[in-house]
Design an enzyme around this catalytic site. Structure first.
Site, short mmCIF file in Angstrom:
data_model
loop_
_atom_site.label_atom_id
_atom_site.label_comp_id
_atom_site.label_asym_id
_atom_site.label_seq_id
_atom_site.Cartn_x
_atom_site.Cartn_y
_atom_site.Cartn_z
CE LYS A 16 45.68 32.48 27.21
NZ LYS A 16 46.66 32.95 28.24
CB VAL A 71 49.50 40.48 34.13
CG1 VAL A 71 50.25 39.30 34.69
CG2 VAL A 71 49.35 40.32 32.62
CB CYS A 117 44.20 33.85 31.10
SG CYS A 117 44.76 35.31 32.00
CD GLU A 127 47.10 31.35 31.69
OE1 GLU A 127 46.75 32.39 32.30
OE2 GLU A 127 47.46 31.36 30.51
C1 ACM Z 1 47.09 35.74 30.30
O1 ACM Z 1 46.41 35.38 29.33
N1 ACM Z 1 47.71 34.88 31.08
C2 ACM Z 1 47.20 37.17 30.63
#
Ligand code: ACM
Length: 257
Positions: free
Chosen positions: A109, A169, A142, A39
């Protein structure tokens, strides 16, 4: 046999050209049909102001990052999935492009994480699947992994591989993605970054998982690295769990709302 390559990088914040050059340098070391990059692989992630995002956000058509990735894909006869901050009109999206030598598709996203909500609009593309070299590939980004509907939607559309650019993270994802692979009988390629950026530590551990929930490789938590897994993509078409159970035929969607 289909080869999936992952680059685990550590971009310097906002140094886009340098980060792209280093990433392509790592990709030169392997040979893959599909490369998955993290990402925001070329910009860094931990934006504090909209001005910072605007200084590096790009459109997909005509943008430098997509142009360089498309040329590289064409030269190497492969597809590349990579995350970038996308500017579309007045809106910003946390997006991933899927480029081949001849096409570019955008996934935005769906489930934004934390401070992303300050700068980015929630994705409006929905989930989709594309065919490349006769293999069906879907994309999620992510935190989308935390919502099992993301991977399930892609699997129901026929995805054999889920390309999963990430800047993880939270520590759960690498183990969680084994389950996403198993419960959907798909391969998943999670490409994460490493390093500490303005106090935020990324956990690395990029990996490829199989329809049996196996980890085909997992990279370290701290190092810039790349790796390639050779998979039998046909394993992801077969949805029988045993002689009497089929993952899709045994679903009871009338009870899932
Ligand atoms: C994330 O979605 N970058 C933790």
């Amino acid at each position: 046999m289909f080869r999936i390559g992952i680059v685990q990088n550590n971009p310097r914040f906002l140094k886009v050209r340098e980060n792209i050059a280093k990433t392509l340098g790592l990709m030169e070391k392997g040979r893959a049909d599909l490369w998955v990059l993290p990402e925001f692989f070329a910009t860094g992630y931990n934006f504090k102001t909209k001005k910072e995002v605007l200084s590096v956000a790009e459109s997909v058509s005509g943008g430098m990052t997509c142009g360089l990735l498309s040329s590289w894909a064409k030269k190497n006869k492969c597809a590349v999935v990579a995350g970038l901050p996308e500017k579309s009109g007045a809106k910003l999206y946390n997006s991933a492009v899927f480029v081949t030598g001849s096409s570019a598709s955008i996934y935005r996203k769906t489930h934004l994480f934390g401070d992303e909500k300050k700068f980015f609009s929630p994705g409006n593309t929905g989930f989709w699947v594309k065919s490349f070299k006769n293999v069906k590939i879907g994309v999620m980004i992510c935190f989308d992994w935390f919502f099992p509907e993301s991977a399930r939607t892609l699997a129901l559309q026929g995805a054999q591989i889920i390309a999963h650019p990430a800047n993880l993270v939270l520590h759960w994802a690498p183990e969680g993605m084994k389950i996403r692979s198993l419960e959907n009988r798909v391969f998943a390629a999670t490409s994460n970054r490493v390093g500490i950026e303005r106090g935020l530590r990324y956990i690395g551990s990029s990996q490829v998982t199989s329809p049996k929930g196996e980890v085909l490789f997992r990279l370290s938590s701290m190092k810039v690295e790349m790796s390639v897994a050779a998979i039998d993509e046909k394993l992801a078409i077969q949805k029988n769990i045993n002689k009497k159970n089929n993952l899709f035929k045994d679903r009871r969607p009338q009870f899932y709302a």
